[in-house]
Write an enzyme that holds these catalytic residues in place. Structure first.
Site, PDB file in Angstrom:
ATOM      1  N   TRP A 175      41.336  -2.645 -19.998  1.00  0.00           N
ATOM      2  CA  TRP A 175      42.133  -3.957 -20.280  1.00  0.00           C
ATOM      3  C   TRP A 175      42.861  -4.646 -19.124  1.00  0.00           C
ATOM      4  O   TRP A 175      43.314  -5.701 -19.587  1.00  0.00           O
ATOM      5  CB  TRP A 175      43.535  -3.171 -21.375  1.00  0.00           C
ATOM      6  CG  TRP A 175      44.160  -2.112 -20.623  1.00  0.00           C
ATOM      7  CD1 TRP A 175      43.911  -1.072 -20.974  1.00  0.00           C
ATOM      8  CD2 TRP A 175      45.127  -2.053 -19.766  1.00  0.00           C
ATOM      9  NE1 TRP A 175      44.722  -0.047 -20.485  1.00  0.00           N
ATOM     10  CE2 TRP A 175      45.556  -0.824 -19.485  1.00  0.00           C
ATOM     11  CE3 TRP A 175      45.680  -3.331 -18.734  1.00  0.00           C
ATOM     12  CZ2 TRP A 175      46.441  -0.211 -18.377  1.00  0.00           C
ATOM     13  CZ3 TRP A 175      46.733  -2.876 -17.923  1.00  0.00           C
ATOM     14  CH2 TRP A 175      47.038  -1.519 -17.702  1.00  0.00           C
ATOM     15  N   ARG A 184      30.955  -7.886 -14.151  1.00  0.00           N
ATOM     16  CA  ARG A 184      30.292  -6.952 -13.066  1.00  0.00           C
ATOM     17  C   ARG A 184      29.177  -6.082 -13.308  1.00  0.00           C
ATOM     18  O   ARG A 184      28.490  -5.759 -12.710  1.00  0.00           O
ATOM     19  CB  ARG A 184      31.722  -6.503 -12.402  1.00  0.00           C
ATOM     20  CG  ARG A 184      31.509  -5.960 -11.082  1.00  0.00           C
ATOM     21  CD  ARG A 184      32.563  -5.497 -10.180  1.00  0.00           C
ATOM     22  NE  ARG A 184      33.131  -4.354 -10.674  1.00  0.00           N
ATOM     23  CZ  ARG A 184      34.519  -3.982 -10.105  1.00  0.00           C
ATOM     24  NH1 ARG A 184      35.165  -4.638  -9.386  1.00  0.00           N
ATOM     25  NH2 ARG A 184      34.799  -2.993 -10.416  1.00  0.00           N
ATOM     26  N   LYS A 199      31.749  -1.997 -25.060  1.00  0.00           N
ATOM     27  CA  LYS A 199      32.808  -1.701 -26.092  1.00  0.00           C
ATOM     28  C   LYS A 199      33.984  -2.021 -24.988  1.00  0.00           C
ATOM     29  O   LYS A 199      34.374  -1.203 -23.791  1.00  0.00           O
ATOM     30  CB  LYS A 199      32.858  -0.297 -25.925  1.00  0.00           C
ATOM     31  CG  LYS A 199      33.918  -0.080 -27.132  1.00  0.00           C
ATOM     32  CD  LYS A 199      34.328   1.336 -27.216  1.00  0.00           C
ATOM     33  CE  LYS A 199      35.657   1.478 -26.208  1.00  0.00           C
ATOM     34  NZ  LYS A 199      36.802   0.605 -26.309  1.00  0.00           N
ATOM     35  N   PRO A 200      34.810  -3.213 -25.317  1.00  0.00           N
ATOM     36  CA  PRO A 200      35.753  -3.548 -24.622  1.00  0.00           C
ATOM     37  C   PRO A 200      37.154  -2.722 -24.791  1.00  0.00           C
ATOM     38  O   PRO A 200      36.922  -2.060 -25.828  1.00  0.00           O
ATOM     39  CB  PRO A 200      36.091  -4.935 -24.807  1.00  0.00           C
ATOM     40  CG  PRO A 200      35.624  -4.989 -26.065  1.00  0.00           C
ATOM     41  CD  PRO A 200      34.311  -4.280 -26.226  1.00  0.00           C
ATOM     42  N   THR A 257      40.302   8.192 -14.942  1.00  0.00           N
ATOM     43  CA  THR A 257      39.784   9.574 -14.286  1.00  0.00           C
ATOM     44  C   THR A 257      39.355  10.445 -15.472  1.00  0.00           C
ATOM     45  O   THR A 257      38.589  11.025 -15.730  1.00  0.00           O
ATOM     46  CB  THR A 257      40.393  10.157 -13.119  1.00  0.00           C
ATOM     47  OG1 THR A 257      40.429   9.202 -12.215  1.00  0.00           O
ATOM     48  CG2 THR A 257      39.460  11.110 -12.607  1.00  0.00           C
ATOM     49  N   GLY A 260      36.820   9.275 -17.875  1.00  0.00           N
ATOM     50  CA  GLY A 260      35.533   9.082 -16.869  1.00  0.00           C
ATOM     51  C   GLY A 260      34.902  10.735 -16.955  1.00  0.00           C
ATOM     52  O   GLY A 260      33.992  11.018 -17.272  1.00  0.00           O
ATOM     53  N   GLU A 277      33.745   3.948 -12.497  1.00  0.00           N
ATOM     54  CA  GLU A 277      34.931   3.344 -11.625  1.00  0.00           C
ATOM     55  C   GLU A 277      35.946   3.850 -12.225  1.00  0.00           C
ATOM     56  O   GLU A 277      36.688   3.382 -13.250  1.00  0.00           O
ATOM     57  CB  GLU A 277      34.566   1.860 -11.732  1.00  0.00           C
ATOM     58  CG  GLU A 277      33.286   1.297 -11.200  1.00  0.00           C
ATOM     59  CD  GLU A 277      33.037   1.382  -9.751  1.00  0.00           C
ATOM     60  OE1 GLU A 277      34.002   1.883  -9.071  1.00  0.00           O
ATOM     61  OE2 GLU A 277      32.038   1.312  -9.217  1.00  0.00           O
ATOM     62  N   CYS A 311      43.338  -0.624 -10.321  1.00  0.00           N
ATOM     63  CA  CYS A 311      42.850   0.692  -9.766  1.00  0.00           C
ATOM     64  C   CYS A 311      42.931   0.689  -8.262  1.00  0.00           C
ATOM     65  O   CYS A 311      42.898   1.723  -7.464  1.00  0.00           O
ATOM     66  CB  CYS A 311      41.600   1.151 -10.170  1.00  0.00           C
ATOM     67  SG  CYS A 311      40.349  -0.090 -10.137  1.00  0.00           S
ATOM     68  N   GLU A 410      49.022   7.893  -9.996  1.00  0.00           N
ATOM     69  CA  GLU A 410      48.502   6.619  -9.864  1.00  0.00           C
ATOM     70  C   GLU A 410      49.528   5.866 -10.968  1.00  0.00           C
ATOM     71  O   GLU A 410      49.699   6.092 -11.972  1.00  0.00           O
ATOM     72  CB  GLU A 410      47.303   6.278 -10.475  1.00  0.00           C
ATOM     73  CG  GLU A 410      46.613   5.120 -10.331  1.00  0.00           C
ATOM     74  CD  GLU A 410      45.287   4.827 -10.603  1.00  0.00           C
ATOM     75  OE1 GLU A 410      44.701   5.721 -11.742  1.00  0.00           O
ATOM     76  OE2 GLU A 410      44.758   3.800 -10.397  1.00  0.00           O
ATOM     77  N   PHE A 412      50.508   2.727 -11.573  1.00  0.00           N
ATOM     78  CA  PHE A 412      50.130   1.700 -12.455  1.00  0.00           C
ATOM     79  C   PHE A 412      51.079   0.672 -12.851  1.00  0.00           C
ATOM     80  O   PHE A 412      51.257   0.326 -14.454  1.00  0.00           O
ATOM     81  CB  PHE A 412      49.171   2.131 -13.436  1.00  0.00           C
ATOM     82  CG  PHE A 412      47.644   1.569 -13.772  1.00  0.00           C
ATOM     83  CD1 PHE A 412      46.889   1.871 -12.480  1.00  0.00           C
ATOM     84  CD2 PHE A 412      47.077   0.896 -14.886  1.00  0.00           C
ATOM     85  CE1 PHE A 412      45.749   1.523 -12.595  1.00  0.00           C
ATOM     86  CE2 PHE A 412      45.758   0.270 -14.705  1.00  0.00           C
ATOM     87  CZ  PHE A 412      45.088   0.456 -13.696  1.00  0.00           C
ATOM     88  N   SER A 470      38.535  -7.580  -2.919  1.00  0.00           N
ATOM     89  CA  SER A 470      37.420  -7.466  -3.805  1.00  0.00           C
ATOM     90  C   SER A 470      36.660  -8.947  -3.836  1.00  0.00           C
ATOM     91  O   SER A 470      37.317  -9.968  -3.756  1.00  0.00           O
ATOM     92  CB  SER A 470      38.012  -7.384  -5.218  1.00  0.00           C
ATOM     93  OG  SER A 470      38.510  -5.990  -5.173  1.00  0.00           O
TER      94      SER A 470
HETATM   95  P1  ADP Z   1      43.832   3.212 -19.721  1.00  0.00           P
HETATM   96  O1  ADP Z   1      44.389   4.715 -19.896  1.00  0.00           O
HETATM   97  O2  ADP Z   1      44.158   2.467 -18.378  1.00  0.00           O
HETATM   98  O3  ADP Z   1      43.926   2.384 -21.163  1.00  0.00           O
HETATM   99  P2  ADP Z   1      41.416   4.569 -20.426  1.00  0.00           P
HETATM  100  O4  ADP Z   1      40.573   5.217 -19.551  1.00  0.00           O
HETATM  101  O5  ADP Z   1      41.957   5.240 -21.590  1.00  0.00           O
HETATM  102  O6  ADP Z   1      42.288   3.737 -19.553  1.00  0.00           O
HETATM  103  O7  ADP Z   1      40.464   3.220 -21.292  1.00  0.00           O
HETATM  104  C1  ADP Z   1      39.435   2.733 -20.500  1.00  0.00           C
HETATM  105  C2  ADP Z   1      38.298   2.402 -21.666  1.00  0.00           C
HETATM  106  O8  ADP Z   1      37.985   3.640 -22.219  1.00  0.00           O
HETATM  107  C3  ADP Z   1      38.863   1.931 -22.902  1.00  0.00           C
HETATM  108  O9  ADP Z   1      37.764   0.886 -23.459  1.00  0.00           O
HETATM  109  C4  ADP Z   1      39.077   2.700 -24.005  1.00  0.00           C
HETATM  110  O10 ADP Z   1      38.929   2.343 -25.306  1.00  0.00           O
HETATM  111  C5  ADP Z   1      37.914   3.740 -23.436  1.00  0.00           C
HETATM  112  N1  ADP Z   1      38.108   5.153 -24.124  1.00  0.00           N
HETATM  113  C6  ADP Z   1      39.328   5.774 -24.208  1.00  0.00           C
HETATM  114  N2  ADP Z   1      39.032   7.070 -24.584  1.00  0.00           N
HETATM  115  C7  ADP Z   1      37.734   7.160 -24.792  1.00  0.00           C
HETATM  116  C8  ADP Z   1      36.775   8.196 -24.985  1.00  0.00           C
HETATM  117  N3  ADP Z   1      37.415   9.505 -25.472  1.00  0.00           N
HETATM  118  N4  ADP Z   1      35.440   8.006 -25.176  1.00  0.00           N
HETATM  119  C9  ADP Z   1      35.082   6.853 -24.516  1.00  0.00           C
HETATM  120  N5  ADP Z   1      35.796   5.790 -24.297  1.00  0.00           N
HETATM  121  C10 ADP Z   1      37.246   6.099 -24.240  1.00  0.00           C
END
Ligand code: ADP
Length: 511
Positions: A175, A184, A199-200, A257, A260, A277, A311, A410, A412, A470
C-alpha cells in the site's frame, strides 16, 4: 470508453469524494480476462480514506477460486493469445501506449492515490511520475532482450542462448507505493512477454484498478493484464493459490519480510522464480567531515517521504559525536518549519497520516517504550487526533539504547532515532548488525572513506551524500533478509525470462 463501468452505487458514493477527472478512472470491479468482474461470492470490502476513515469505494473480495480463474485467463493468453505472438517491438508499443495514457491521466491517478493512501498530492504526483518512468524504461528495454551466440568448444556446433518469457507472473504489491510497485514489476513482466495477475494491497486497490483501465485502453490483449482484489480475510488463501498454482511461473512480491518468507516457502512447491523486495532497517551515518546542511536535507527526504512508510526510509541515524548536537538542532528546526501534516488534498500539506490503525499503534508503542526507558524527545512524540484518527507527529529521539525495541524494529513511521558514534569501524559494525540490508546512507567528504564505507555496508543500495536514490535506471533490491532479485534497471527483466540453451550439432563444412 474510460468512464464506462462504474455502478450506480459506486458512482454516487464516489462522486461526492472525487473530482470529475479522478472519477473517470474509478473502478469498483476486478479486471480479469479483459472484462470487469465481481467475486463469485458477490462479496465486497470497503476502502477507507486514511485521513478520516470515510469509505471511498467497495471492491470485490475475491477468493482462491476467483483468482485461479484469473490465472487460467493469464495462462491461456500466455500460451496462445495474441500477446504470445507479439514481437518485442509490438510489446514496446503497448507499453509506450500505456505510459502515454498514464502520463495524460497522471492528475486523475494522483487524486485516487492520495484518497486511498493518504500521502499528499505532491507526493502522489511524484509517485506517478516515478512509477511511470518504469513503464517508459521497460518499453525501451523490451527491444533489447537479446540472446547470445557462444563460442563452441566442439567443431561443427552452434551454441545459442535464447531469452524466453517465463510464463504467468503473479505480482503482489503493498500500500505504500500503490502505483510504482505495480509499474516496476508489470513493466518488466510485460516487456519480457509474460502475462500477469496483480494482487494489490487491500488498503489501496483503486489505483491498481485505474491502471487496469488504462492498460486495456492501451491495447494489451485480454488476459494479459489482470487485477484481482481481496480483503485481509482472503489474502493468505489467495496468496497460497498464486504461489502454488503450477500455471504461475514467477512470483514477484513487495511487502513485509514476514509475508515474504511465507511466500518463499509456498513457492517451493512449484519451484517458481521469485523476486522478493522486503523490509529494510536503513542506517543513515553522518561522518564528521560531512556537510551538515546537506546531511539534514538528505535526512528530511529519506526519513519523512511518505510519512516514513517506505522500505528504504532511514531507520537508524548515526551521527559523529563532534557534530551530533548541531545536526539534531538543525534537523529539528527543519522538521518544525517544513512538515505540515493534514489532508493530502489540501494545498500546502506536505505529509499525510499513517495508513491504518495497526501502523499508528505500532509507532506509538515503539515511541512510548523508548521514552519510558530513557530516550530523549526533541520534537513530536504523540498522535495528532485533532487532524484525524491516524496522524502521528514527526518525532526525533536521541539517547536510544539497544534495549529499546525501536532500535531494532523497522519503524515505518515519521520517527527518527538518533545515535552517536566516534569511529568508523564501530559505526559500520553497528550499521551492519541487523538481519536485513536494503538501503543505507552516509555523508562524508573524505573520498577514501566514501569508497571504504560504500563497500563495507551490507545493503543492496547505498546513498552517498544523497538521501533519495531511487530511479528507474538503478537496480533496486536488498541483501540478507531484505530479499532476492533486482527491480528496475536492465536487470529488472531477468526475473521474467528463462534462458534456453540450444546446441545445434553436427554442422558440416561445405566440401
Ligand atoms: P504490510 O504489513 O506493510 O501491509 P504486507 O506484507 O502484509 O505488508 O502486505 C503486502 C502485500 O502482501 C499486500 O498485498 C497484502 O495483501 C499481501 N499479503 C498479506 N498477507 C499475505 C499472505 N499470507 N499471502 C499472500 N499475500 C499476503
Amino acid at each position: 470508453m474510460l468512464a464506462s463501468n462504474i455502478s450506480s452505487q459506486g458512482r454516487s458514493l464516489s462522486s461526492q469524494l472525487f473530482s470529475k477527472r479522478g472519477l473517470s478512472l474509478l473502478r469498483n470491479q476486478c479486471f480479469v480476462d479483459g472484462e470487469w468482474r465481481d467475486a463469485a461470492s458477490g462479496d465486497r470490502f470497503e476502502i477507507l480514506n486514511p485521513v478520516d476513515r470515510t469509505v471511498i469505494g467497495r471492491v470485490p473480495d475475491m477468493g482462491a477460486a476467483d483468482v485461479s480463474s484469473a490465472i487460467d485467463s493469464a495462462h491461456v493468453a500466455f500460451k496462445n493469445g495474441p500477446y504470445s505472438k507479439t514481437t518485442a517491438k509490438e510489446r514496446s508499443d503497448f507499453l509506450r501506449n500505456w505510459y502515454n495514457l498514464m502520463n495524460n491521466h497522471s492528475e486523475d491517478l494522483a487524486q485516487i492515490l492520495t484518497k486511498e493512501n493518504g500521502k499528499s498530492l505532491a507526493e502522489s504526483r511524484a509517485e506517478i511520475k516515478y512509477g511511470n518512468s518504469f513503464v517508459e524504461w521497460f518499453s525501451e528495454e523490451a527491444r533489447r532482450i537479446n540472446g547470445e551466440i557462444l563460442q563452441t568448444p566442439v567443431a561443427g556446433r552452434e551454441l545459442l542462448l535464447l531469452k524466453e518469457p517465463a510464463g504467468v507472473a503473479a505480482l503482489i504489491t503493498p500500500w505504500n507505493f500503490p502505483f510504482a510497485m505495480i509499474t516496476r514489476k508489470a513493466g518488466a513482466a510485460l516487456a519480457a512477454g509474460c502475462t500477469c495477475v496483480i494482487k494489490p494491497s487491500e488498503d489501496t486497490p483503486l489505483t491498481a484498478l485505474a491502471m487496469a483501465e488504462l492498460a486495456a485502453a492501451a491495447g494489451f490483449p485480454r488476459g494479459t493484464f489482470n487485477v484481482v482484489t481481496t480483503s485481509p480475510k482472503n489474502s493468505a488463501l489467495v496468496g497460497k493459490e498464486l504461489c502454488e498454482n503450477p500455471k504461475v511461473r514467477v512470483m514477484s512480491f513487495t511487502g513485509s519480510t514476514g509475508v515474504g518468507k511465507i511466500l518463499y516457502r509456498q513457492c517451493a512447491s512449484t519451484m517458481k522464480r521469485l523476486s522478493l523486495e522486503l523490509g529494510g532497517n536503513a542506517p543513515f551515518v553522518v561522518f564528521d567531515s560531512a556537510d551538515i546542511d546537506l546531511a539534514v536535507s538528505g535526512a528530511m527526504a529519506s526519513k519523512f517521504r511518505n510519512t516514513g512508510q517506505a522500505c528504504v526510509s532511514s531507520n537508524r541515524f548515526f551521527i559523529h559525536d563532534k557534530i551530533h548536537d548541531d545536526f539534531v538542532a538543525k534537523f529539528v528546526a527543519r522538521i518544525k518549519s517544513e512538515i505540515k501534516m493534514g489532508n493530502g488534498c489540501t494545498e500546502g500539506v506536505t505529509h499525510g497520516p499513517l495508513i491504518k490503525e495497526s501502523q499508528l499503534n505500532s509507532v506509538s508503542e515503539l515511541v512510548n517504550e523508548a521514552l519510558s526507558k530513557g530516550a530523549k524527545l526533541h520534537c513530536g512524540g504523540k498522535a495528532l487526533p485533532d487532524l484525524g484518527p491516524l496522524f502521528f507527529e514527526a518525532t526525533v529521539l536521541t539517547d536510544v539504547t539497544k534495549e529499546m525495541k525501536i532500535y531494532n524494529t523497522e519503524i515505518f513511521g515519521p520517527v527518527a532515532v538518533i545515535n552517536k558514534f566516534s569511529n568508523e569501524a564501530d559505526v559500520i559494525k553497528e550499521a551492519n548488525d541487523t538481519p536485513v540490508g536494503l538501503a543505507g546512507y552516509f555523508y562524508s567528504k573524505d573520498i577514501s572513506q566514501v569508497f571504504r564505507v560504500a563497500r563495507k555496508l551490507e545493503v543492496g543500495m547505498v546513498g552517498v551524500n544523497e538521501g533519495a536514490i531511487s530511479c528507474t535506471e538503478a537496480a533496486f533490491g536488498g541483501v540478507k533478509e531484505s530479499g532476492i532479485g533486482r527491480e528496475g534497471s536492465h536487470h529488472g527483466i531477468d526475473d521474467f525470462v528463462d534462458i534456453k540453451y540450444v546446441c545445434i550439432g553436427n554442422l558440416v563444412d561445405q566440401k
